[in-house]
Design an enzyme around this catalytic site. Structure first.
Site, mmCIF file in Angstrom:
data_model
loop_
_atom_site.group_PDB
_atom_site.id
_atom_site.type_symbol
_atom_site.label_atom_id
_atom_site.label_comp_id
_atom_site.label_asym_id
_atom_site.label_seq_id
_atom_site.Cartn_x
_atom_site.Cartn_y
_atom_site.Cartn_z
ATOM 1 N N ASP A 13 6.835 -14.894 4.472
ATOM 2 C CA ASP A 13 7.452 -13.776 3.630
ATOM 3 C C ASP A 13 8.978 -14.037 4.188
ATOM 4 O O ASP A 13 9.391 -13.944 5.153
ATOM 5 C CB ASP A 13 7.079 -12.677 4.316
ATOM 6 C CG ASP A 13 5.597 -12.018 3.777
ATOM 7 O OD1 ASP A 13 5.015 -12.860 2.805
ATOM 8 O OD2 ASP A 13 4.969 -10.981 3.962
ATOM 9 N N ASP A 245 -3.156 -4.497 2.951
ATOM 10 C CA ASP A 245 -3.867 -5.466 3.781
ATOM 11 C C ASP A 245 -4.361 -4.768 4.949
ATOM 12 O O ASP A 245 -5.503 -4.992 5.604
ATOM 13 C CB ASP A 245 -3.093 -6.636 3.863
ATOM 14 C CG ASP A 245 -2.580 -7.120 2.535
ATOM 15 O OD1 ASP A 245 -3.355 -7.190 1.457
ATOM 16 O OD2 ASP A 245 -1.517 -7.882 2.561
HETATM 17 P P1 ATP Z 1 1.404 -2.627 -0.296
HETATM 18 O O1 ATP Z 1 2.645 -2.122 -0.079
HETATM 19 O O2 ATP Z 1 0.788 -3.437 0.828
HETATM 20 O O3 ATP Z 1 1.189 -3.675 -1.620
HETATM 21 P P2 ATP Z 1 -0.624 -1.286 -1.728
HETATM 22 O O4 ATP Z 1 0.436 -1.133 -2.897
HETATM 23 O O5 ATP Z 1 -1.520 -2.341 -1.885
HETATM 24 O O6 ATP Z 1 0.229 -1.655 -0.396
HETATM 25 P P3 ATP Z 1 -0.939 1.364 -1.190
HETATM 26 O O7 ATP Z 1 -1.703 2.225 -2.008
HETATM 27 O O8 ATP Z 1 0.485 1.780 -1.425
HETATM 28 O O9 ATP Z 1 -1.336 -0.183 -1.271
HETATM 29 O O10 ATP Z 1 -1.214 1.699 0.454
HETATM 30 C C1 ATP Z 1 -2.331 1.261 1.220
HETATM 31 C C2 ATP Z 1 -2.613 2.531 2.143
HETATM 32 O O11 ATP Z 1 -1.795 2.490 3.118
HETATM 33 C C3 ATP Z 1 -2.672 3.753 1.637
HETATM 34 O O12 ATP Z 1 -4.182 4.155 0.998
HETATM 35 C C4 ATP Z 1 -2.420 4.728 2.619
HETATM 36 O O13 ATP Z 1 -3.413 4.902 3.521
HETATM 37 C C5 ATP Z 1 -1.192 3.654 3.186
HETATM 38 N N1 ATP Z 1 0.000 4.148 2.987
HETATM 39 C C6 ATP Z 1 0.784 3.397 2.177
HETATM 40 N N2 ATP Z 1 2.152 4.047 2.199
HETATM 41 C C7 ATP Z 1 1.997 5.281 3.031
HETATM 42 C C8 ATP Z 1 2.954 6.116 3.310
HETATM 43 N N3 ATP Z 1 4.068 6.104 2.691
HETATM 44 N N4 ATP Z 1 2.529 7.122 4.297
HETATM 45 C C9 ATP Z 1 1.374 6.920 4.890
HETATM 46 N N5 ATP Z 1 0.344 6.040 4.584
HETATM 47 C C10 ATP Z 1 0.731 5.239 3.408
HETATM 48 O O1 RIB Z 2 0.290 -7.674 0.694
HETATM 49 C C1 RIB Z 2 1.436 -7.863 1.184
HETATM 50 C C2 RIB Z 2 1.683 -9.465 0.799
HETATM 51 O O2 RIB Z 2 1.842 -9.963 -0.374
HETATM 52 C C3 RIB Z 2 2.855 -9.914 1.645
HETATM 53 O O3 RIB Z 2 2.685 -10.384 2.942
HETATM 54 C C4 RIB Z 2 3.249 -11.213 0.607
HETATM 55 O O4 RIB Z 2 2.979 -12.445 1.193
HETATM 56 C C5 RIB Z 2 2.694 -10.972 -0.612
HETATM 57 O O5 RIB Z 2 1.593 -12.013 -0.773
#
Ligand code: ATP
Ligand code: RIB
Length: 295
Positions: A13, A245
């Site tokens: 990353d 993840d």
């Molecule tokens: P990423 O940012 O890794 O792509 P995502 O979009 O796959 O995440 P999200 O639904 O945003 O998934 O977040 C995954 C989990 O992380 C949520 O279900 C929650 O438990 C936790 N999470 C994400 N954002 C927050 C926050 N601002 N505060 C508390 N918990 C959070």
């Molecule tokens: O889910 C987060 C991940 O998405 C990052 O670590 C980046 O490598 C992208 O694949």
């Protein structure tokens, strides 16, 4: 016996921290830059191993300068990488902009991940020993389908994170036991903006769904059971990269230990909340004692 096998991506990353992400044609000045091992597959493997799982990773790194640190992060977290290949050429990279609200925008260049197009016989032998196979969509779809089918043949539970969002072929859905999209992916897959409606639509295709809802927690739905919303701890997010993840890797460990699904979802939400309070993907993932202490 390996409890959890991850068939997925490794990316370095390349992260720029900015006040706000640039629009098309705009240039902004960043505050800081970091290179942090990530990739959805490696992140889930690291999160699961740190949460106490017995974890092995199948995927590929490149022959560039990122290959060694990507391997090192997995090994240092306790992930078995005997079946992680090295492919001639660059490793996968993710070009990430994190803004002051902790949100991100990401461009992924697959590099070595793109060479993992099918399973080897050794991959299938390893998968056959697992409790669960974790899959995402940063490897070629042919390998993801191959892996899910192999798991299905051996009675191994498949957990699919459908990210980055793309249409899912019926042959993949047919061998998916648990689908874990975020809200946007759930909408992209179903056309339904409401998570309850999206979950209902997804249950026509897979037996169990968890839709992650960011700070609002997650929605669990299973055929024949009432859907449940499990809240997330209230915290201040500085960087949500890897939150999904962390959630999936930790959830897989808890389910593998036989915890009831709601307790498993609470534990996963605790781990993900710890993750969002720190910068980076692998750098922000908690170890089991920290999750236990916070939950
Ligand atoms: P990423 O940012 O890794 O792509 P995502 O979009 O796959 O995440 P999200 O639904 O945003 O998934 O977040 C995954 C989990 O992380 C949520 O279900 C929650 O438990 C936790 N999470 C994400 N954002 C927050 C926050 N601002 N505060 C508390 N918990 C959070
Ligand atoms: O889910 C987060 C991940 O998405 C990052 O670590 C980046 O490598 C992208 O694949």
């Amino acid at each position: 016996m390996t409890g959890i096998v991850v068939l997925g991506s490794t990316n370095m990353d390349l992260v720029a921290y900015v006040a706000h992400a640039p629009k098309r044609g705009e240039t902004v000045t960043g505050r800081a830059f970091s290179t942090i091992p990530g990739g959805k597959g490696a992140n889930q493997a690291v999160a699961a191993a740190r949460a106490g799982g017995d974890v092995a990773m199948i995927g590929a790194v490149g022959t560039d300068e990122f290959g060694a640190p990507l391997r090192h992060t997995l090994v240092a977290s306790g992930v078995d990488i005997d079946l992680l290949r090295t492919a001639e050429g660059p490793s996968g990279t993710a070009h990430i902009v994190v803004d002051d609200e902790g949100g991100n925008a990401i461009v992924v260049v697959p590099g070595a991940n793109g060479t993992v197009t099918a399973l080897t016989p050794g991959d299938e032998t390893l998968i056959a020993t697992a409790d669960a196979l974790l899959l995402q969509l940063e490897l070629p779809l042919s390998a993801v389908i191959d892996g899910a089918r192999a798991a299905h043949r051996h009675g191994v539970r498949t957990v699919l994170t459908p990210a980055p969002a793309q249409p899912l072929p019926p042959e993949l859905l047919a061998v998916t036991d648990l689908l874990v999209p975020n809200e946007h992916e759930a909408t992209a897959l179903t056309g339904a903006a409401d998570p309850h409606a999206a979950a209902k639509a997804l249950l026509r295709q897979v037996p169990e769904v968890v839709i992650t809802l960011g700070a609002a927690g997650s929605l669990h739905a299973r055929r024949g059971a009432e859907p449940v919303i499990v809240p997330a701890p209230r915290v201040t997010a500085v960087d949500t990269t890897g939150a999904g993840d962390t959630f999936v890797g930790t959830l897989a460990v808890a389910l593998g230990e036989g915890r009831p699904v709601e307790a498993a979802l609470h534990w996963a939400a605790t781990a993900a909340a710890l993750c969002v309070q720190r910068p980076g993907a692998s750098t922000s993932m908690p170890y089991r004692p920290e999750i236990d202490e916070a939950s």
